[in-house]
Design an enzyme around this catalytic site. Structure first.
Site, short mmCIF file in Angstrom:
data_model
loop_
_atom_site.label_atom_id
_atom_site.label_comp_id
_atom_site.label_asym_id
_atom_site.label_seq_id
_atom_site.Cartn_x
_atom_site.Cartn_y
_atom_site.Cartn_z
N ASP A 1 -16.95 60.85 -45.10
CA ASP A 1 -15.77 61.17 -44.61
C ASP A 1 -15.87 62.67 -44.25
O ASP A 1 -16.19 63.72 -45.20
CB ASP A 1 -14.47 60.92 -45.34
N ASP B 1 -14.22 48.85 -42.61
CA ASP B 1 -14.65 49.93 -43.39
C ASP B 1 -15.43 49.07 -44.76
O ASP B 1 -15.59 47.84 -44.47
CB ASP B 1 -13.64 50.32 -44.08
N ASP C 1 -19.71 51.88 -42.89
CA ASP C 1 -20.04 51.62 -44.09
C ASP C 1 -20.79 53.04 -44.83
O ASP C 1 -21.60 52.94 -45.71
CB ASP C 1 -21.14 50.45 -44.36
N TRP C 2 -20.40 54.16 -44.20
CA TRP C 2 -20.96 55.51 -44.48
C TRP C 2 -22.35 55.55 -44.39
O TRP C 2 -23.09 56.36 -45.12
CB TRP C 2 -20.40 55.75 -45.79
N GLY C 3 -23.27 54.66 -43.64
CA GLY C 3 -24.64 54.80 -43.44
C GLY C 3 -25.33 54.29 -44.85
O GLY C 3 -26.28 54.77 -45.29
C1 GLA Z 1 -12.70 55.26 -45.84
C2 GLA Z 1 -13.09 55.74 -44.49
C3 GLA Z 1 -12.19 56.77 -43.84
C4 GLA Z 1 -10.51 56.13 -43.86
C5 GLA Z 1 -10.11 55.78 -45.31
C6 GLA Z 1 -9.12 55.17 -45.44
O1 GLA Z 1 -12.88 56.70 -46.58
O2 GLA Z 1 -14.39 56.21 -44.38
O3 GLA Z 1 -12.52 57.04 -42.54
O4 GLA Z 1 -10.84 55.14 -43.07
O5 GLA Z 1 -11.38 54.96 -45.85
O6 GLA Z 1 -8.83 54.85 -46.63
#
Ligand code: GLA
Length: 836
Positions: A266, A194, A233-235
Site C-alpha cells: 500500500d 484483495d 495481491d500486492w505483487g
Molecule cells: C489492502 C489493500 C488496500 C486497501 C486495504 C483495505 O491493504 O492493499 O488498497 O484496500 O486493504 O483494508
C-alpha cells in the site's frame, strides 16, 4: 558591440539569408548531432530491410481513471459519504477542458459491515449505512455520469479491522460465482479483489484469481454487465512449487485475466499521517514490469496520494510519473472537501491525462539514470511521439537532459512541449536540457520527432492448424488464420528490449486474444481489439524482452476455446530504449568474498548471477576481495542492491579499510526489483577490498559492484595560459563562467587544446565540459583525448551566451599529463568554459 551581441549578430545574419538553423554559426549537420553513434549504426543495419506499410494503430482500452475511498475514508463508507465524493468527482471533472475524464467511484473495504450472509448466501447489508442497498448506491453514481466500483477479498478474511476490532469478511472459492454475479446485478462496473484472506487461507494467487476472473466472465454472460477486474495481491510471488505461478508475480500471469493488478504494497493506509514521497518512489520502482503492461492490461502502483499533504513539487512528480507509466489514475484525496487550486490544476491537466490514457497502452521506460536523477520516457501513439519525465530526486534543483537517442528518435529537430505548464518550448535537435528541474520534482515533456526506421517481418513457419489466407490490406497480401502458432524468426534487435508492432485482422466486434512469446521465454496474453468490420489490418504494439541480436517471436492461440485474431506481420518499431539491468563486475556472492556476522548469500531472481548477499548490517558485513584497479586513482563504483523497505536503508562503504562513507540506498519498491547507487573512493594499483556494513541498522541486500569511468581530480579553465588556442579561437569575457572567462570562436578552423591534464592513473575518464551555446539549436564539436580519434559531441543550447550548461564525454587518459582538444572542422563549436 559586445562580444555576446556580435555572436547574436552572426546568427541573425544566417537567418536573414535563409540558411537552415543548423547550418548557421554552429555548423552542426544532422549527422553530427546527438551523440547518437550507437543508434545510427543500428539504424543503418536495419534500414535495408525496412518496409512497413502505414497501418492504423488500434486504440487499446485505456487505464482506469477514477477515485477510491480507502485513502480518505478508510472503512467509513456509506451512502452519504460516497454520494458526497461522487458529487466531488463530477465537479472535479468539469475542470478537465478536453479528453478523457475520471470515471470510477470505487468503494473500498468497509461496505459489508455485517460480514454476514443470509441462508441463500446473499450479502446482508446494513440499511442504515446503505439505505437503498448497494444497488441504489450504484444508481446514484451512474446518475452523475460516473461508473461504480466495489471491493471484496479473494479469501474468507478481509484486510482491515472493523471499529469493533474484528476483521472484515471476504469471499472464497465457494462464493465467487455468487458474489461477482451479485455485483454485476447491482450494476457495478469495477471490482477490486484483495488477497489478505487469500494469503491467510494459503490460496495460490494465480489459481484464486483465475477462478475470480471466471466468475466475472460468468456474471457478464448472465447480466451483460462487465466488471473491470483489479487484482490486489500486492505483487505476491507464488511460493507453492505445485502451482504454475511458482516464483512469479501477477505481472507474469494477470495480463489477459484482469484489467490491472497491484504490483506493490500500500502507498498509504490508516495512521499513515502525511503521505510519504518515499512510498511514491518505492511503488514506482516496484511497478516496473514493462513487458507485462500492454494492450489494455495494466501494472497498478496503487491509488494516488496527490492533494493529501505532500509538497506541490512532490505531487507533480507523483502524478507525472503515474501518467508516464500509464498507471491507473485513481485519486485518493477527499473530494468532499475543498480541493486546492494547485491540486485541481495538476489532476485535471488534460495533457497529463492524455499521456496516461494514450491509445498504445504501453508502460513508460527508465531510459537514463545518474544517482537519484532519472529520465523516463513512454512511447505514445502516432508517429515520433514520446512523453518524457525528467525526475530529479535530489535535494538541489538541477538541469537535466534527455537525448533523442534515448527516445529512439532520429537526432533531427523535434518539437518539445512542457506538459505541466502546457507550453511549447520550441524545436531542438539531438537533445533537450531542462534548465531547472526542481529538487524532488519533475519536468514533464511531450516530444514530437522522427522515429528511427521500423523493420517488418513476414511469418517464417506455421503450426497447430494455422494456415494462410489472402488479405488485400496485409503486407504480402496474406495473413495467418486459425492459430495455432505463427513463428517469426531472425527478428533483429540492436538492443536488449524493444517494441514489437503486430499487424492483425479482427473484423468482429469482440476483443480477441493471442499469446506472445519471445525466444521461448514466458508468454504474455495480448488483446486484439476489433480492427474494423471491413477485414482491414490494424496494429497493436507491445514492449518485448528481445535480446540484442536475432530473436524468435511466436504468436499462438491462448487455448482451444479462446478466439484468436488473424496475424499478418510483425515489425520492430522505434521507441524509448530501456536502461538495461545492472551487471556486476564483482558479484557479492563470489566465493572469494568475506561474509561475516549474519551476512548470507541468498537467491535473487532479478540480480546479476541470480544471487545476492542479504542480512548485511546489524553486525553483518560483506567484503569484496580482489577488486582490481589498473593504477592508484579515484574510482567510482556502482553498487547494485535491493531494498524492499518503504524508505531508504543506509550502509557504510569503505575502500581498502579506509574511513567509511555513509551511503543512502533508496527503496527499490520491493524485494524483486533492483536499484543502483554510486560511491567514489580511492583504489590502489592492484587488488583492493570494498567493505559494506552498518553497525546500527540493516543495509540493503547487495547484488554486486561494477567499476565506472573515473573523474578528473581538478577543474581546468579554458582560458588558462598553458592551453593552446589556434585558428580564430580567443579568450572572451563570460560573466557566469568560472574565472569569468571562456574561449570562443572554436570551430571553423579554431581549436582549443587543454594541456597538462594531470592524472594519477591511466584509465577511462568521464570529463564534464562546461560550455555556452546561445544558438537555438545544438552545436557540435570533435573532442579528442590525447590526440586520439575524436568523438563527435552535441552541445544542446544553453539558452543564451551567458548561460552555462554541461555535457559529459568519456575517453582514455594516460598516467601523467594529458591533453584534450576541442574543434570542429566544418561549423561553430560552442564557447568552452572549463573541464573537470
Ligand atoms: C489492502 C489493500 C488496500 C486497501 C486495504 C483495505 O491493504 O492493499 O488498497 O484496500 O486493504 O483494508
Amino acid at each position: 558591440m559586445t562580444w555576446l551581441n556580435s555572436k547574436r549578430g552572426i546568427t541573425a545574419l544566417c537567418f536573414s539569408i535563409g540558411l537552415s538553423l543548423y547550418g548557421c554559426g554552429g555548423g552542426a549537420s544532422d549527422s553530427d548531432l546527438g551523440g547518437a553513434s550507437v543508434a545510427k549504426a543500428s539504424v543503418a543495419a536495419l534500414a535495408s530491410n525496412a518496409s512497413s506499410p502505414a497501418m492504423p494503430q488500434i486504440p487499446v482500452a485505456a487505464p482506469p481513471m477514477g477515485w477510491s475511498s480507502w485513502n480518505s475514508l478508510e472503512e467509513n463508507v456509506s451512502y452519504n459519504t460516497i454520494k458526497a465524493e461522487a458529487d466531488g468527482l463530477a465537479a472535479l471533472n468539469a475542470n478537465i477542458a478536453s479528453g478523457p475524464k475520471y470515471q470510477y467511484v470505487n468503494i473500498d473495504e468497509g461496505w459489508w459491515t455485517s460480514g454476514q450472509r443470509d441462508t441463500n448466501g446473499n450479502f446482508i447489508i446494513d440499511t442504515t449505512q446503505w439505505p437503498g442497498g448497494m444497488q441504489a448506491m450504484a444508481q446514484y453514481i451512474h446518475s452523475k455520469g460516473l461508473k461504480a466500483g466495489i471491493y471484496i477479498d479473494a479469501g474468507p478474511v478481509g484486510c482491515g479491522t472493523r471499529t469493533n476490532g474484528t476483521h472484515f469478511v471476504g469471499s472464497d472459492y465457494a462464493h465467487y460465482t455468487h458474489d461477482f454475479l451479485q455485483f454485476a446485478q447491482w450494476g457495478y462496473d469495477f471490482v477490486k479483489v484483495d488477497f489478505c484472506g487469500g494469503s491467510n487461507a494459503s490460496y495460490d494467487p494465480q489459481n484464486a484469481y483465475t477462478a475470480v476472473a471466471a466468475a466475472v466472465q460468468n456474471a457478464y454472460v448472465h447480466t451483460g454487465q462487465q466488471l473491470a477486474l483489479n487484482i490486489c495481491d500486492w505483487g505476491t510471488i507464488g511460493n507453492n512449487s505445485a502451482y504454475p505461478d511458482y516464483q512469479q508475480g501477477p505481472w507474469a500471469w494477470a495480463p489477459g485475466l484482469a484489467v490491472s493488478w497491484r504490483t506493490t504494497g500500500d502507498i498509504y493506509g490508516p495512521n499513515s499521517g502525511v503521505p510519504n514521497f518515499g512510498a511514491v518512489t518505492g511503488n514506482l520502482a516496484g511497478n516496473y514490469h514493462p513487458e507485462a503492461q500492454h494492450t489494455g492490461y495494466y501494472n497498478d502502483p496503487d491509488m494516488m496520494i496527490a492533494g493529501m499533504g505532500m509538497s506541490a513539487v512532490h505531487d507533480q512528480a507523483h502524478v507525472s510519473l503515474w501518467a508516464l507509466s500509464g498507471a491507473p489514475l485513481i485519486l485518493g484525496n477527499d473530494l468532499a472537501k475543498p480541493v486546492s487550486a494547485a491540486t485541481i490544476g495538476l489532476i485535471t491537466n488534460p495533457e497529463v491525462i492524455a499521456i496516461d490514457q494514450d491509445a498504445l497502452g504501453v508502460q513508460g521506460l527508465l531510459v537514463g539514470q545518474s544517482g537519484a536523477q532519472q529520465v523516463w520516457s513512454r512511447l505514445l501513439a502516432g508517429s515520433g511521439q514520446r512523453a518524457v519525465v525528467l525526475f530529479n530526486n535530489t535535494a538541489a534543483d538541477a538541469a537535466m537532459t534527455v537525448t533523442w537517442n534515448q527516445l529512439g528518435l532520429l537526432p533531427s529537430s523535434a518539437s518539445v512541449r512542457d506538459v505541466l505548464a502546457q507550453k511549447d518550448l520550441g524545436s531542438y535537435a539531438g537533445s533537450y536540457t531542462a534548465p531547472v528541474v526542481p529538487a524532488g520534482g519533475v519536468v514533464m515533456l511531450r516530444i514530437g520527432g522522427t522515429d528511427t526506421p521500423a523493420t517488418s517481418y513476414q511469418p517464417s513457419s506455421l503450426s497447430g492448424g494455422a494456415v494462410y489466407a489472402s488479405c488485400a490490406s496485409c503486407a504480402g497480401g496474406r495473413k495467418v488464420t486459425s492459430l495455432g502458432s505463427v513463428v517469426f524468426s531472425g527478428v533483429a534487435s540492436a538492443n536488449a528490449g524493444g517494441f514489437v508492432q503486430i499487424a492483425y485482422v479482427n473484423s468482429g466486434t469482440q476483443t480477441l486474444k493471442a499469446k506472445l512469446n519471445v525466444n521461448g521465454g514466458l508468454a504474455t496474453t495480448l488483446a486484439f481489439p476489433p480492427s474494423g468490420s471491413n477485414g482491414n489490418v490494424g496494429t497493436i504494439t507491445a514492449y518485448a524482452l528481445l535480446q540484442a541480436g536475432q530473436n524468435t517471436v511466436t504468436l499462438s492461440s491462448v487455448d482451444s476455446t479462446t478466439a484468436a485474431p488473424d496475424i499478418s506481420s510483425i515489425a520492430t518499431v522505434a521507441g524509448p530504449m530501456a536502461l538495461q539491468p545492472f551487471h556486476a563486475t564483482y558479484e557479492a556472492e563470489a566465493a572469494n568474498n568475506t561474509l561475516s556476522g549474519g551476512a548470507v548469500v541468498a537467491n535473487c531472481q532479478q540480480c546479476s548471477g541470480g544471487k545476492d548477499v542479504g542480512y548485511i548490517g546489524n553486525g553483518g558485513t560483506l567484503v569484496f576481495n580482489g577488486v582490481a584497479a589498473p593504477a592508484t586513482a579515484n574510482y567510482t563504483v556502482t553498487i547494485g542492491y535491493v531494498n524492499g523497505d518503504g524508505g531508504p536503508r543506509s550502509a557504510q562503504v569503505s575502500f581498502n579499510g579506509a574511513a567509511p562513507v555513509t551511503v543512502s540506498f533508496p527503496s527499490t519498491g520491493g524485494w524483486s526489483s533492483e536499484g543502483t547507487v554510486q560511491v567514489a573512493g580511492v583504489l590502489q594499483s592492484g587488488n583492493n577490498t570494498l567493505t559494506i556494513s552498518n553497525p546500527s541498522g540493516w543495509a540493503p541486500d547487495i547484488d554486486g559492484i561494477a567499476m565506472t569511468a573515473q573523474s578528473l581530480h581538478a577543474k581546468y579553465e579554458a582560458e588558462a595560459a598553458n592551453n593552446t588556442l589556434s585558428g580564430g579561437a580567443v579568450v572572451a569575457n563570460c560573466q557566469p563562467c568560472s574565472g569569468s572567462k571562456d574561449v570562443g570562436y572554436i570551430g571553423n578552423g579554431g581549436t582549443l587544446t587543454f594541456n597538462g591534464i594531470a592524472t594519477s592513473s591511466s584509465g577511462s575518464y568521464a570529463v564534464t565540459i562546461a560550455y555556452a551555446n546561445g544558438d537555438p539549436g545544438p552545436r557540435s564539436a570533435q573532442v579528442s583525448f590525447n590526440g586520439a580519434a575524436p568523438a563527435s559531441v552535441s552541445f544542446p543550447p544553453t539558452g543564451g551566451w551567458s548561460s552555462v550548461g554541461t555535457v559529459q564525454v568519456t575517453g582514455v587518459f594516460q598516467n601523467g599529463n594529458n591533453t584534450l582538444t576541442i574543434s570542429n572542422p566544418s561549423g561553430w563549436a560552442p564557447d568552452i568554459d572549463d573541464i573537470q
